[in-house]
Design a protein around this motif. Structure first.
Motif, PDB file in Angstrom:
ATOM      1  N   THR A   1       0.819  -1.207   0.000  1.00  0.00           N
ATOM      2  CA  THR A   1       0.000   0.000   0.000  1.00  0.00           C
ATOM      3  C   THR A   1       0.856   1.262   0.000  1.00  0.00           C
ATOM      4  O   THR A   1       0.460   2.282  -0.570  1.00  0.00           O
ATOM      5  CB  THR A   1      -0.944   0.019   1.221  1.00  0.00           C
ATOM      6  OG1 THR A   1      -0.177  -0.140   2.425  1.00  0.00           O
ATOM      7  CG2 THR A   1      -1.969  -1.101   1.127  1.00  0.00           C
ATOM      8  N   GLN A   2       2.030   1.206   0.601  1.00  0.00           N
ATOM      9  CA  GLN A   2       2.909   2.367   0.601  1.00  0.00           C
ATOM     10  C   GLN A   2       3.380   2.705  -0.804  1.00  0.00           C
ATOM     11  O   GLN A   2       3.444   3.871  -1.194  1.00  0.00           O
ATOM     12  CB  GLN A   2       4.106   2.120   1.526  1.00  0.00           C
ATOM     13  CG  GLN A   2       3.742   2.095   3.008  1.00  0.00           C
ATOM     14  CD  GLN A   2       4.904   1.707   3.897  1.00  0.00           C
ATOM     15  OE1 GLN A   2       5.973   1.337   3.427  1.00  0.00           O
ATOM     16  NE2 GLN A   2       4.709   1.791   5.206  1.00  0.00           N
ATOM     17  N   ARG A   3       3.693   1.686  -1.589  1.00  0.00           N
ATOM     18  CA  ARG A   3       4.124   1.907  -2.977  1.00  0.00           C
ATOM     19  C   ARG A   3       2.947   2.226  -3.882  1.00  0.00           C
ATOM     20  O   ARG A   3       3.074   2.995  -4.830  1.00  0.00           O
ATOM     21  CB  ARG A   3       4.858   0.678  -3.499  1.00  0.00           C
ATOM     22  CG  ARG A   3       6.315   0.608  -3.089  1.00  0.00           C
ATOM     23  CD  ARG A   3       6.988  -0.617  -3.660  1.00  0.00           C
ATOM     24  NE  ARG A   3       6.651  -1.814  -2.892  1.00  0.00           N
ATOM     25  CZ  ARG A   3       6.871  -3.053  -3.312  1.00  0.00           C
ATOM     26  NH1 ARG A   3       7.379  -3.250  -4.515  1.00  0.00           N
ATOM     27  NH2 ARG A   3       6.571  -4.080  -2.563  1.00  0.00           N
ATOM     28  N   LEU A   4       1.805   1.622  -3.585  1.00  0.00           N
ATOM     29  CA  LEU A   4       0.643   1.800  -4.437  1.00  0.00           C
ATOM     30  C   LEU A   4      -0.020   3.158  -4.229  1.00  0.00           C
ATOM     31  O   LEU A   4      -0.599   3.725  -5.154  1.00  0.00           O
ATOM     32  CB  LEU A   4      -0.365   0.686  -4.131  1.00  0.00           C
ATOM     33  CG  LEU A   4      -1.568   0.533  -5.054  1.00  0.00           C
ATOM     34  CD1 LEU A   4      -1.124   0.162  -6.468  1.00  0.00           C
ATOM     35  CD2 LEU A   4      -2.521  -0.519  -4.505  1.00  0.00           C
ATOM     36  N   GLY A   5       0.062   3.665  -3.002  1.00  0.00           N
ATOM     37  CA  GLY A   5      -0.605   4.926  -2.703  1.00  0.00           C
ATOM     38  C   GLY A   5      -2.100   4.768  -2.543  1.00  0.00           C
ATOM     39  O   GLY A   5      -2.849   5.738  -2.623  1.00  0.00           O
ATOM     40  N   GLU A   6      -2.551   3.532  -2.328  1.00  0.00           N
ATOM     41  CA  GLU A   6      -3.972   3.214  -2.139  1.00  0.00           C
ATOM     42  C   GLU A   6      -4.095   2.225  -0.990  1.00  0.00           C
ATOM     43  O   GLU A   6      -3.213   1.399  -0.775  1.00  0.00           O
ATOM     44  CB  GLU A   6      -4.566   2.587  -3.400  1.00  0.00           C
ATOM     45  CG  GLU A   6      -4.428   3.414  -4.665  1.00  0.00           C
ATOM     46  CD  GLU A   6      -5.509   4.469  -4.787  1.00  0.00           C
ATOM     47  OE1 GLU A   6      -6.411   4.495  -3.909  1.00  0.00           O
ATOM     48  OE2 GLU A   6      -5.470   5.255  -5.737  1.00  0.00           O
ATOM     49  N   VAL A   7      -5.210   2.322  -0.260  1.00  0.00           N
ATOM     50  CA  VAL A   7      -5.459   1.373   0.818  1.00  0.00           C
ATOM     51  C   VAL A   7      -6.875   0.810   0.675  1.00  0.00           C
ATOM     52  O   VAL A   7      -7.785   1.519   0.250  1.00  0.00           O
ATOM     53  CB  VAL A   7      -5.299   2.020   2.214  1.00  0.00           C
ATOM     54  CG1 VAL A   7      -3.861   2.437   2.450  1.00  0.00           C
ATOM     55  CG2 VAL A   7      -6.235   3.204   2.377  1.00  0.00           C
ATOM     56  N   PRO A   8      -7.074  -0.464   1.013  1.00  0.00           N
ATOM     57  CA  PRO A   8      -8.416  -1.046   0.932  1.00  0.00           C
ATOM     58  C   PRO A   8      -9.291  -0.546   2.069  1.00  0.00           C
ATOM     59  O   PRO A   8      -8.789  -0.098   3.104  1.00  0.00           O
ATOM     60  CB  PRO A   8      -8.148  -2.546   1.053  1.00  0.00           C
ATOM     61  CG  PRO A   8      -6.885  -2.628   1.854  1.00  0.00           C
ATOM     62  CD  PRO A   8      -6.063  -1.442   1.448  1.00  0.00           C
ATOM     63  N   SER A   9     -10.590  -0.633   1.891  1.00  0.00           N
ATOM     64  CA  SER A   9     -11.516  -0.236   2.951  1.00  0.00           C
ATOM     65  C   SER A   9     -11.561  -1.274   4.057  1.00  0.00           C
ATOM     66  O   SER A   9     -11.821  -0.957   5.215  1.00  0.00           O
ATOM     67  CB  SER A   9     -12.921  -0.032   2.380  1.00  0.00           C
ATOM     68  OG  SER A   9     -13.412  -1.251   1.815  1.00  0.00           O
ATOM     69  N   ASN A  10     -11.272  -2.522   3.693  1.00  0.00           N
ATOM     70  CA  ASN A  10     -11.303  -3.607   4.672  1.00  0.00           C
ATOM     71  C   ASN A  10     -10.576  -4.811   4.088  1.00  0.00           C
ATOM     72  O   ASN A  10     -10.369  -4.889   2.874  1.00  0.00           O
ATOM     73  CB  ASN A  10     -12.752  -3.973   5.016  1.00  0.00           C
ATOM     74  CG  ASN A  10     -12.861  -4.738   6.323  1.00  0.00           C
ATOM     75  OD1 ASN A  10     -11.863  -4.964   7.011  1.00  0.00           O
ATOM     76  ND2 ASN A  10     -14.065  -5.159   6.669  1.00  0.00           N
ATOM     77  N   LEU A  11     -10.190  -5.752   4.934  1.00  0.00           N
ATOM     78  CA  LEU A  11      -9.551  -6.980   4.497  1.00  0.00           C
ATOM     79  C   LEU A  11     -10.140  -8.137   5.300  1.00  0.00           C
ATOM     80  O   LEU A  11     -10.131  -8.100   6.528  1.00  0.00           O
ATOM     81  CB  LEU A  11      -8.034  -6.915   4.681  1.00  0.00           C
ATOM     82  CG  LEU A  11      -7.227  -8.065   4.072  1.00  0.00           C
ATOM     83  CD1 LEU A  11      -5.850  -7.583   3.629  1.00  0.00           C
ATOM     84  CD2 LEU A  11      -7.065  -9.221   5.067  1.00  0.00           C
ATOM     85  N   THR A  12     -10.661  -9.133   4.597  1.00  0.00           N
ATOM     86  CA  THR A  12     -11.321 -10.262   5.248  1.00  0.00           C
ATOM     87  C   THR A  12     -10.741 -11.572   4.742  1.00  0.00           C
ATOM     88  O   THR A  12     -10.477 -11.717   3.544  1.00  0.00           O
ATOM     89  CB  THR A  12     -12.842 -10.243   4.964  1.00  0.00           C
ATOM     90  OG1 THR A  12     -13.391  -9.018   5.447  1.00  0.00           O
ATOM     91  CG2 THR A  12     -13.543 -11.415   5.644  1.00  0.00           C
ATOM     92  N   ILE A  13     -10.551 -12.523   5.654  1.00  0.00           N
ATOM     93  CA  ILE A  13     -10.112 -13.876   5.299  1.00  0.00           C
ATOM     94  C   ILE A  13     -11.313 -14.799   5.463  1.00  0.00           C
ATOM     95  O   ILE A  13     -11.959 -14.781   6.521  1.00  0.00           O
ATOM     96  CB  ILE A  13      -8.970 -14.366   6.217  1.00  0.00           C
ATOM     97  CG1 ILE A  13      -7.925 -13.271   6.442  1.00  0.00           C
ATOM     98  CG2 ILE A  13      -8.344 -15.640   5.644  1.00  0.00           C
ATOM     99  CD1 ILE A  13      -7.241 -12.796   5.197  1.00  0.00           C
TER     100      ILE A  13
END
Length: 242
Positions: free
Chosen positions: A153-165
């Protein structure tokens, strides 16, 4: 919208999705499903001609998915002495039967430990312990992924709203329109490099939802060797369904 293309003796089911943001047509094959994304207003004759031209490539992708799906799987029985995978390594399972009501499962000092009620037969071990193993993987996998994701995410400059397994039948992961990343818990049985591949693959969709050239360029920026990792997962992925 589900449609069918006849290519020689082969029938190719495919879905069509219109997008007002697209200027060109794209064809993707994911988890045995063919998706044709078209600019709004594209005539049926036009996208069918293009799909027909790309049919050999589409059939090759479908064949590779079928190969992965039908490969022989190693089914764990959860008997004492068996080894259970996590992040590409195998850890021995020790099972004890005691005067208890409910099964117990944990990871302790480099091995998995389980306790079962005395009346449980050896043939029933999997029925009782597989759900506990799955839940353990989901819990530990979430913690691992939350830490691992920052490198991308640091390289992408984008973050997801949530992460689910969670359990997923035909996908290693997905990214929804509301930027929610979903990961198949089985991927955490693979080496860390494969977890990174699936994470990067889904995170790249935060930039581009479809598999356009821009998408693959984004994924290559995150993982320059993503093609090698993708191939490993294609060949070995079925073995993760234990």
């Amino acid at each position: 919208m589900q449609q069918i293309l006849q290519f020689g003796k082969r029938t190719i089911p495919f879905s069509v999705q219109e997008s007002s943001n697209r200027k060109t047509l794209s064809i993707s094959v994911e988890d045995g499903q063919v998706m044709v994304t078209i600019p709004t207003g594209t005539e049926e004759k036009t996208y069918r001609q293009i799909l027909h031209k790309k049919a050999p490539w589409v059939l090759k992708q479908l064949a590779e998915f079928e190969e992965m799906s039908t490969a022989t799987r190693r089914i764990l029985q959860f008997r004492s002495g068996e080894k259970l995978p996590y992040l590409g390594r195998y850890y021995r399972l020790k099972v004890q039967q005691e005067k208890i009501v409910a099964p117990k499962f944990r990871f302790f000092k480099g091995q998995f430990e389980a306790s079962l009620p005395e009346q449980v037969s050896t043939a029933e071990h999997r029925d009782h312990l597989y759900p506990l193993y799955r839940d353990w993987i989901i819990q530990k996998g979430k913690t691992f992924a939350d830490k691992r994701i920052t490198r991308f995410t640091q390289r992408l400059g984008e973050v997801p709203s949530n992460l689910t397994i969670r359990s997923m039948e035909k996908r290693w992961g997905s990214c929804t329109r509301n930027r929610h990343i979903l990961l198949n818990w089985h991927i955490f049985l693979a080496p860390v490099s494969m977890v990174d591949y699936v994470l990067a693959h889904e995170l790249a969709h935060l930039k581009e939802m479809n598999h356009t050239p821009e998408y693959w360029n984004t994924l290559r920026m995150l993982l320059p060797d993503y093609e090698e990792r993708k191939e490993w997962l294609r060949i070995n992925g079925s073995q993760l369904y234990v």
